[in-house]
Design an enzyme around this catalytic site. Structure first.
Site, mmCIF file in Angstrom:
data_model
loop_
_atom_site.group_PDB
_atom_site.id
_atom_site.type_symbol
_atom_site.label_atom_id
_atom_site.label_comp_id
_atom_site.label_asym_id
_atom_site.label_seq_id
_atom_site.Cartn_x
_atom_site.Cartn_y
_atom_site.Cartn_z
ATOM 1 N N THR A 45 0.830 -1.201 0.000
ATOM 2 C CA THR A 45 0.000 0.000 0.000
ATOM 3 C C THR A 45 0.862 1.248 0.000
ATOM 4 O OG1 THR A 45 -1.576 -1.262 1.323
ATOM 5 C CG2 THR A 45 -1.960 1.100 1.163
ATOM 6 N N TYR A 132 6.647 -12.017 3.481
ATOM 7 C CA TYR A 132 5.448 -11.468 2.843
ATOM 8 C C TYR A 132 4.995 -12.436 1.755
ATOM 9 C CZ TYR A 132 2.457 -7.755 0.871
ATOM 10 O OH TYR A 132 1.405 -6.999 0.430
ATOM 11 N N LYS A 160 3.321 -13.250 6.833
ATOM 12 C CA LYS A 160 2.142 -12.484 6.448
ATOM 13 C C LYS A 160 1.400 -13.267 5.373
ATOM 14 C CE LYS A 160 0.938 -7.825 4.696
ATOM 15 N NZ LYS A 160 0.182 -8.162 3.476
#
Length: 297
Positions: A45, A132, A160
């Site tokens: 993001t 990630y 994650k």
């Protein structure tokens, strides 16, 4: 433990193709006032693949200086290991308390290459690393066995998960993975639409796009998901279904949160780097309505 609770993923507002430090500071201020558990500067993001070293420096240093006791994580992914290590060094020098690493590649990677990426990073850094797992962006899918092997590396302390339905199979996967990884490695849910169910399935942390602009709303959802029975938590999440659908329609929450920041006056329009754009006018009207109706805070 840095990888617990709510980790907020703010946008990195741009203006004239530069990081808008004033706008970024306003966004960060919301997270700091809410006392989120951590802030991830330069997550997906936060546009980390789009920024050069100087722009990353501005974003990281601003976040660290403002955050105080709130730990700052930094996304360090890049196509080449050389650049990943340089990103990690920069983040550590600027005061990052943790690193977020996705296996980015133009050519699809083999398991051995991904393992080697995390091994080299783990041996080179002095702050903990979060793996990630984001196949929508990286086109790489982690097996549980690969996660387990990477989690044995000394600096890896969190995973994650990508956005996924936490049905019975998903719940079993979380519990199975917890048995495979060391006790100090947390499992985190991303994909905000799945957060409530992910938390109830045993995830320790919510890596949240929503919290990057509306931290108090995310905190409420997180706390209720820990306390409520499953059906009640599901109903609470469903209250935000129109927002989650906007996230899905726009390939993630980045465009939605950028447009929301513009609507609220925290960032100038456009605040995304070209060729990225925010939402169209119709979708912006929907966001404006949802901010009011859902009392996003």
């Amino acid at each position: 433990m840095i990888f617990n609770g709510i980790s907020a993923f703010p946008i990195t507002p741009m203006s004239d193709e530069r990081v808008d430090v004033t706008a970024y500071s306003q966004v960060l201020g919301r997270l700091i006032d809410a006392q989120v558990d951590s802030i991830c500067a330069l997550g997906s993001t936060g546009l980390y693949p789009y920024l050069n070293a100087q722009e990353k420096h501005h974003a990281i240093s601003t976040a660290v200086e403002m955050a105080g006791d709130i730990p700052v994580l930094v996304g360090i992914g890049s196509l080449r290991l050389r650049d990943v290590l340089a990103n990690a060094e920069q983040a550590e020098q600027l005061g990052a308390k943790g690193l977020l690493l996705a296996p980015i590649s133009y050519q699809r990677l083999f398991d051995e290459e991904v393992y080697e990426l995390y091994r080299r990073v783990s041996e080179s850094v002095s702050v903990p690393v979060c793996v990630y797992d984001n196949p929508a962006a990286t086109h790489f899918t982690f097996s549980d066995q690969l996660h387990a092997e990477i989690a044995k590396l000394k600096m890896v302390q969190s995973i994650k998960f990508p956005g996924m339905q936490f049905d019975e199979q998903g719940q079993r996967r979380v519990q199975q993975l917890k048995k495979l990884v060391p006790d100090n490695v947390t499992i985190g849910v991303s994909g905000d639409a799945f957060a409530a169910n992910g938390i109830q399935s045993g995830c320790d942390v919510w890596y949240s796009v929503l919290a990057g602009l509306f931290p108090r709303t995310a905190q409420h959802l997180f706390e209720q998901a820990k306390l409520c029975p499953p059906e009640q938590a599901k109903q609470l999440s469903q209250k935000y279904d129109q927002l989650w659908q906007l996230f899905s329609d726009n390939l993630g929450g980045m465009r939605v949160m950028a447009s929301a920041a513009e609507l609220l006056g925290y960032a100038e329009s456009p605040c995304l780097p070209a060729p990225l754009t925010g939402l169209n006018s119709e979708s912006k009207l929907v966001v404006q309505k949802l901010i009011s109706e859902l009392e996003l805070a």
